[in-house]
Design an enzyme around this catalytic site. Structure first.
Site, PDB file in Angstrom:
ATOM      1  N   TYR A  53       0.823  -1.216   0.000  1.00 21.93           N
ATOM      2  CA  TYR A  53       0.000   0.000   0.000  1.00 21.93           C
ATOM      3  C   TYR A  53       0.855   1.263   0.000  1.00 21.93           C
ATOM      4  O   TYR A  53       2.032   1.220   0.301  1.00 21.93           O
ATOM      5  CB  TYR A  53      -1.036   0.000   1.111  1.00 21.93           C
ATOM      6  CG  TYR A  53      -0.572  -0.057   2.548  1.00 21.93           C
ATOM      7  CD1 TYR A  53      -1.186  -0.895   3.456  1.00 21.93           C
ATOM      8  CD2 TYR A  53       0.462   0.763   3.020  1.00 21.93           C
ATOM      9  CE1 TYR A  53      -0.794  -0.944   4.789  1.00 21.93           C
ATOM     10  CE2 TYR A  53       0.857   0.726   4.338  1.00 21.93           C
ATOM     11  CZ  TYR A  53       0.226  -0.123   5.224  1.00 21.93           C
ATOM     12  OH  TYR A  53       0.628  -0.150   6.518  1.00 21.93           O
ATOM     13  N   GLU A  54       0.236   2.362  -0.365  1.00 21.91           N
ATOM     14  CA  GLU A  54       0.928   3.646  -0.575  1.00 21.91           C
ATOM     15  C   GLU A  54       1.975   3.552  -1.685  1.00 21.91           C
ATOM     16  O   GLU A  54       2.948   4.299  -1.698  1.00 21.91           O
ATOM     17  CB  GLU A  54       1.578   4.140   0.729  1.00 21.91           C
ATOM     18  CG  GLU A  54       0.609   4.454   1.837  1.00 21.91           C
ATOM     19  CD  GLU A  54      -0.355   5.571   1.479  1.00 21.91           C
ATOM     20  OE1 GLU A  54       0.041   6.487   0.747  1.00 21.91           O
ATOM     21  OE2 GLU A  54      -1.504   5.517   1.938  1.00 21.91           O
ATOM     22  N   GLY A  55       1.772   2.635  -2.629  1.00 26.52           N
ATOM     23  CA  GLY A  55       2.709   2.461  -3.738  1.00 26.52           C
ATOM     24  C   GLY A  55       3.641   1.303  -3.483  1.00 26.52           C
ATOM     25  O   GLY A  55       4.394   1.303  -2.512  1.00 26.52           O
TER      26      GLY A  55
END
Length: 202
Positions: free
Chosen positions: A45-47
């Protein structure tokens, strides 16, 4: 960097923890397995790590022609100089210097090939992220060793603890630090090695 590299290290730490606990680490009683599951998502998550690597190369390095990275290298080389001025810390400084040279070489390659061979450059994005993370992690430990040495010279603080900080930095340099040179080589060569593979071969 703080997101991409640190989350990958978090996974490595949890993986090692399971190994240390053995079979008990794999089952639920110790809680390590839960920590590993929790840590696994943070590289997503968050890239994902791949996206973080691509962002580092494209937006943080190529877009500004490596200017910020060059500024960082000035600070890195100053730390190398300070380390090499201290006999006890000189071996740490020499390894850190090799690491900075490897970063400079990989950065030069990325900048030289980012326009004409972008695919080859981006193939080395995640290795570049790991290389930079390992280097900056070692740099921070080296700075800690410098601070510890100064306290020792001034006869301040806990001698055992301060020496352990220096030992930790030395250990890191001989284990993780030396990997930076190989990672820089991967950055420059992995894209070229992938070129012969046809897309329909995957």
């Amino acid at each position: 960097m703080a997101k991409g590299w640190c989350t990958e290290i978090g996974n490595d730490v949890c993986d090692d923890a399971i190994q240390v606990f053995g079979g008990m680490g794999f089952v639920e009683e110790t809680g390590i397995a839960q920590l590993f599951r929790d840590a696994r998502i943070i590289t997503i998550y968050e890239g994902t790590t791949g996206i973080q690597g691509n962002d580092l190369i494209s937006r943080k390095i190529l877009r500004e022609k490596g200017e910020t990275l060059r500024e960082l290298m000035v600070d890195l080389r100053e730390t190398c100089r300070l380390l090499c001025d201290e006999n006890l810390l000189r071996p740490i400084g020499l390894v850190l210097s090799d690491m900075v040279d490897a970063l400079a070489s990989a950065t030069d390659w990325v900048l030289a090939n980012g326009r004409e061979s972008l695919t080859a450059v981006m193939a080395g994005a995640v290795p570049f992220l790991h290389m930079l993370g390992n280097l900056v992690g070692g740099w921070q430990l080296a700075r800690t060793a410098l601070a510890a040495q100064r306290q020792l010279a001034a006869k301040q603080g806990d001698t055992v603890y301060l020496n352990s900080l220096i030992d930790l930095a030395a250990f890191y340099m001989t284990t993780f630090g030396v990997q930076v040179v190989a990672q820089a080589k991967t950055v420059c060569e992995t894209g070229v090695a992938l070129e012969p593979f046809p897309l329909d071969g995957f």
